[in-house]
Scaffold this motif. Structure first.
Motif, PDB file in Angstrom:
ATOM      1  N   CYS A 183      -6.994  -0.904   0.233  1.00  0.00           N
ATOM      2  CA  CYS A 183      -6.000  -1.617   1.031  1.00  0.00           C
ATOM      3  C   CYS A 183      -6.712  -2.304   2.193  1.00  0.00           C
ATOM      4  O   CYS A 183      -7.508  -1.666   2.889  1.00  0.00           O
ATOM      5  N   PRO A 184      -6.436  -3.595   2.434  1.00  0.00           N
ATOM      6  CA  PRO A 184      -7.103  -4.298   3.548  1.00  0.00           C
ATOM      7  C   PRO A 184      -6.781  -3.680   4.904  1.00  0.00           C
ATOM      8  O   PRO A 184      -7.520  -3.857   5.859  1.00  0.00           O
ATOM      9  N   CYS A 206       0.843  -1.198   0.000  1.00  0.00           N
ATOM     10  CA  CYS A 206       0.000   0.000   0.000  1.00  0.00           C
ATOM     11  C   CYS A 206       0.878   1.247   0.000  1.00  0.00           C
ATOM     12  O   CYS A 206       1.745   1.410   0.861  1.00  0.00           O
ATOM     13  N   LEU A 207       0.643   2.135  -0.959  1.00  0.00           N
ATOM     14  CA  LEU A 207       1.437   3.360  -1.044  1.00  0.00           C
ATOM     15  C   LEU A 207       1.017   4.375   0.010  1.00  0.00           C
ATOM     16  O   LEU A 207       1.730   5.342   0.249  1.00  0.00           O
ATOM     17  N   SER A 208      -0.147   4.163   0.663  1.00  0.00           N
ATOM     18  CA  SER A 208      -0.561   5.082   1.733  1.00  0.00           C
ATOM     19  C   SER A 208       0.005   4.673   3.080  1.00  0.00           C
ATOM     20  O   SER A 208       0.675   5.455   3.745  1.00  0.00           O
ATOM     21  N   CYS A 209      -0.264   3.430   3.489  1.00  0.00           N
ATOM     22  CA  CYS A 209       0.167   3.026   4.844  1.00  0.00           C
ATOM     23  C   CYS A 209       1.440   2.179   4.822  1.00  0.00           C
ATOM     24  O   CYS A 209       1.960   1.821   5.874  1.00  0.00           O
ATOM     25  N   GLU A 210       1.935   1.827   3.619  1.00  0.00           N
ATOM     26  CA  GLU A 210       3.172   1.075   3.438  1.00  0.00           C
ATOM     27  C   GLU A 210       3.119  -0.345   3.980  1.00  0.00           C
ATOM     28  O   GLU A 210       4.152  -0.993   4.157  1.00  0.00           O
ATOM     29  N   MET A 211       1.888  -0.832   4.271  1.00  0.00           N
ATOM     30  CA  MET A 211       1.757  -2.215   4.740  1.00  0.00           C
ATOM     31  C   MET A 211       1.678  -3.154   3.547  1.00  0.00           C
ATOM     32  O   MET A 211       1.228  -2.782   2.471  1.00  0.00           O
ATOM     33  N   ARG A 212       2.123  -4.405   3.797  1.00  0.00           N
ATOM     34  CA  ARG A 212       2.017  -5.462   2.779  1.00  0.00           C
ATOM     35  C   ARG A 212       0.866  -6.377   3.156  1.00  0.00           C
ATOM     36  O   ARG A 212       0.723  -6.714   4.330  1.00  0.00           O
ATOM     37  N   SER A 213       0.106  -6.832   2.179  1.00  0.00           N
ATOM     38  CA  SER A 213      -0.989  -7.766   2.444  1.00  0.00           C
ATOM     39  C   SER A 213      -0.948  -8.885   1.416  1.00  0.00           C
ATOM     40  O   SER A 213      -0.662  -8.632   0.246  1.00  0.00           O
TER      41      SER A 213
END
Ligand code: OAD
Length: 233
Positions: free
Chosen positions: A136-137, A117-124
């Protein structure tokens, strides 16, 4: 083979070729069909996100009909049976090592089945298309990109890879052309540390001369034979 306990294996597109996944630089490969700068750079993504998301959606979808081959199966067997340290560092974004049952796998160029995710930088974990800009989940922003390392970006987990090479007795490179750094430099890093090096590839690669030994042939034949050899001790 003399006293091998800790092994680092680098795999590239050639290990998945017999599963029907196109390599990058062979005749008819992905980089003949698409321009690298369009589909595998941050600049290409900024210019035309639809093109880039569509390209990875297509590759993710194509993966569903592919199966691991004898080379993936052999490495999974080695992973299950090897009591020393083992790390399978793959440049591949497919999931065929895991589907064959290998556990000690590190995806240095990311994974098709992961979203960043380019907003929160988390990977899912991600199975679906991205072209329709799903949320984004984690943070719900419609800002997902493929979790794949593009040219100009830093590959994942380099420290862990170098630490494994420092501990290794054997470095094996399978199905990679040796054209892309830093992976192409691992053999030299290994040599400097007096680690034994072996290449298994369809043909001689750009880096073949760096290896102590280079065997030519199809991964589906060479890898099972080598695994039997190393497991026999
Ligand atoms: P390449 O396409 O550059 O090289 C594939 C290698 O596999 C070639 O040397 C082939 O001879 C060999 N090969 C083909 N079929 C084979 C078979 N059946 N058995 C054994 N070997 C076979 O792919 P990579 O080296 O993986 O990066 O490319 C490295 C990186 O370049 C990729 O991870 C990707 C690409 O641009 C990114 O996208 C960041």
């Amino acid at each position: 083979m003399p006293d091998i306990r800790n092994i680092v294996i680098l795999t590239g597109a050639g290990i998945s070729a017999e599963s029907g996944i196109d390599t990058f630089r062979d005749a008819g490969g992905l980089w003949e069909q698409h321009r690298v700068e369009d589909v595998a750079t941050p600049e290409g993504f900024a210019r035309d996100p639809d093109l880039v998301l569509g390209f990875y959606d297509m590759r993710r979808e194509a993966l569903l009909s592919k199966q691991p081959n004898a080379a993936h199966e052999a490495l999974a067997k080695l992973d299950r049976g090897w009591s020393g340290e083992l790390l399978i560092v793959t440049q591949n974004v497919d999931d065929l090592h895991e589907r064959a049952g290998a556990k000690r796998v590190l995806h240095m160029h990311g994974e098709l089945k992961s979203a960043l995710c380019l907003s929160c930088e988390m990977r899912s974990p991600w199975d679906a298309p991205m072209s329709d800009r799903p949320p984004c989940p984690v943070c719900q922003a419609p800002s997902l990109r493929p979790d794949v390392v593009w040219f100009g970006e830093m590959p994942y987990q380099m420290e862990r890879i170098y630490a494994a090479i420092r501990q290794a007795d054997l470095f094996v490179s399978i199905g990679t052309s040796g054209a892309v750094y830093p992976a192409a430099g691992f053999v030299r890093d290994a040599r400097e540390l007096s680690v034994r090096t072996l290449e298994l590839n369809l043909e001689r690669s750009e880096g073949s001369h760096w290896f102590h030994e280079s065997r030519q042939g199809r991964a589906g034949e060479l890898v099972p034979a080598w695994v039997d050899e190393v497991m026999a001790g």
